[in-house]
Design a protein around this motif. Structure first.
Motif, PDB file in Angstrom:
ATOM      1  N   GLU A  68      45.328  40.669  47.332  1.00 38.12           N
ATOM      2  CA  GLU A  68      44.420  41.226  47.744  1.00 38.12           C
ATOM      3  C   GLU A  68      43.780  42.022  46.834  1.00 38.12           C
ATOM      4  O   GLU A  68      42.341  42.204  46.835  1.00 38.12           O
ATOM      5  CB  GLU A  68      44.795  42.073  49.233  1.00 38.12           C
ATOM      6  N   LYS A  69      44.286  42.747  45.814  1.00 39.68           N
ATOM      7  CA  LYS A  69      43.855  43.870  45.101  1.00 39.68           C
ATOM      8  C   LYS A  69      42.968  42.966  43.904  1.00 39.68           C
ATOM      9  O   LYS A  69      41.794  43.449  43.502  1.00 39.68           O
ATOM     10  CB  LYS A  69      44.849  44.625  44.448  1.00 39.68           C
ATOM     11  N   LYS A  70      43.796  42.069  43.310  1.00 40.84           N
ATOM     12  CA  LYS A  70      42.972  41.170  42.421  1.00 40.84           C
ATOM     13  C   LYS A  70      41.739  40.618  43.049  1.00 40.84           C
ATOM     14  O   LYS A  70      40.643  40.512  42.337  1.00 40.84           O
ATOM     15  CB  LYS A  70      43.986  40.031  41.979  1.00 40.84           C
ATOM     16  N   LEU A  71      41.630  40.038  44.059  1.00 35.19           N
ATOM     17  CA  LEU A  71      40.661  39.455  44.799  1.00 35.19           C
ATOM     18  C   LEU A  71      39.563  40.487  45.014  1.00 35.19           C
ATOM     19  O   LEU A  71      38.363  40.049  44.531  1.00 35.19           O
ATOM     20  CB  LEU A  71      40.883  38.840  46.317  1.00 35.19           C
ATOM     21  N   GLU A  72      40.027  41.625  45.435  1.00 29.28           N
ATOM     22  CA  GLU A  72      38.950  42.682  45.476  1.00 29.28           C
ATOM     23  C   GLU A  72      38.197  43.045  44.123  1.00 29.28           C
ATOM     24  O   GLU A  72      36.991  43.064  44.264  1.00 29.28           O
ATOM     25  CB  GLU A  72      39.531  43.881  46.107  1.00 29.28           C
ATOM     26  N   ASP A  73      38.967  43.063  43.062  1.00 28.15           N
ATOM     27  CA  ASP A  73      38.464  43.504  41.628  1.00 28.15           C
ATOM     28  C   ASP A  73      37.749  42.422  41.051  1.00 28.15           C
ATOM     29  O   ASP A  73      36.757  42.703  40.522  1.00 28.15           O
ATOM     30  CB  ASP A  73      39.528  43.792  40.819  1.00 28.15           C
ATOM     31  N   TRP A  74      37.829  40.945  41.462  1.00 25.98           N
ATOM     32  CA  TRP A  74      37.346  40.089  40.981  1.00 25.98           C
ATOM     33  C   TRP A  74      35.864  39.669  41.825  1.00 25.98           C
ATOM     34  O   TRP A  74      35.081  39.149  41.321  1.00 25.98           O
ATOM     35  CB  TRP A  74      38.077  38.784  41.078  1.00 25.98           C
ATOM     36  N   LYS A  75      35.654  40.395  42.964  1.00 24.96           N
ATOM     37  CA  LYS A  75      34.545  40.258  43.509  1.00 24.96           C
ATOM     38  C   LYS A  75      33.379  40.709  42.639  1.00 24.96           C
ATOM     39  O   LYS A  75      32.060  40.493  43.007  1.00 24.96           O
ATOM     40  CB  LYS A  75      34.330  41.112  44.820  1.00 24.96           C
ATOM     41  N   ALA A  76      33.499  41.656  41.602  1.00 24.89           N
ATOM     42  CA  ALA A  76      32.487  41.927  40.677  1.00 24.89           C
ATOM     43  C   ALA A  76      31.721  40.736  40.079  1.00 24.89           C
ATOM     44  O   ALA A  76      30.643  41.158  39.835  1.00 24.89           O
ATOM     45  CB  ALA A  76      33.279  42.801  39.626  1.00 24.89           C
ATOM     46  N   ILE A  77      32.255  39.843  40.041  1.00 23.68           N
ATOM     47  CA  ILE A  77      31.569  38.604  39.392  1.00 23.68           C
ATOM     48  C   ILE A  77      30.464  38.148  40.235  1.00 23.68           C
ATOM     49  O   ILE A  77      29.393  37.693  39.852  1.00 23.68           O
ATOM     50  CB  ILE A  77      32.397  37.324  39.108  1.00 23.68           C
TER      51      ILE A  77
END
Length: 162
Positions: A149-158
């Motif tokens: 969930e944390k990885k996904l949240e950070d990757w939303k930046a793209i």
């Protein structure tokens, strides 16, 4: 001397707007001849979630979906010596021609690095004030143990660059 390994060719086309750079493929990826081929690596799961696409195991379909969303994929390291899959074991590395690729594909306006090794190497290759901005994202590797969930949240930046 350890075995020398090589990265894959870039997945890119004229429509690519962003590029995601890893370090160099791990053992499983090299065996499968696929980017992010380790079943525990969350790269593909994150991408399908972000792009609102149905998940598939079909590698060619995965590549087609990245291209459809104007996402390019490559590694910062062209070749190196490494035992196992750990970035910390990388020795005698040769860089990929990132600057040349960006000149050849001028629509790429943003670079995202999948993990710290990729980011540090890219800083060395491009310098800190390169004309194309680049950002560090948490590694999708199973060895980087923050939650999905944390990885996904950070990757939303793209998403704001597509």
């Amino acid at each position: 001397m350890q075995n020398r390994i090589s990265s894959f060719p870039p997945i890119v086309n004229e429509d690519s707007k962003i590029i995601i750079l890893g370090s160099i493929p791990g053992v499983k990826s090299l065996e499968k001849q696929q980017y992010y081929g380790h079943p525990q690596n969350k790269f593909w799961k994150i991408m399908f979630e972000l792009l609102n696409e149905n998940f598939t195991e079909d590698y060619q379909e995965r590549i087609n979906i990245l291209k459809k969303h104007n996402i390019a994929l490559w590694d910062v390291i062209d070749s190196c010596e490494r035992k196992g899959s750990l970035d910390s074991e990388i020795k005698n590395e040769e860089a990929n021609q990132i600057k040349e690729l960006l000149e050849e594909y001028p629509n790429i306006k943003t670079i995202f690095c999948n993990g710290g090794k990729s980011f540090k190497n890219l800083q060395k290759i491009l310098g800190k004030n390169f004309k194309v901005p680049f950002y560090l994202l948490p590694s999708t590797s199973p060895l980087h143990t923050i939650s999905f969930e944390k990885k996904l949240e950070d990757w939303k930046a793209i998403l704001k660059f597509l």
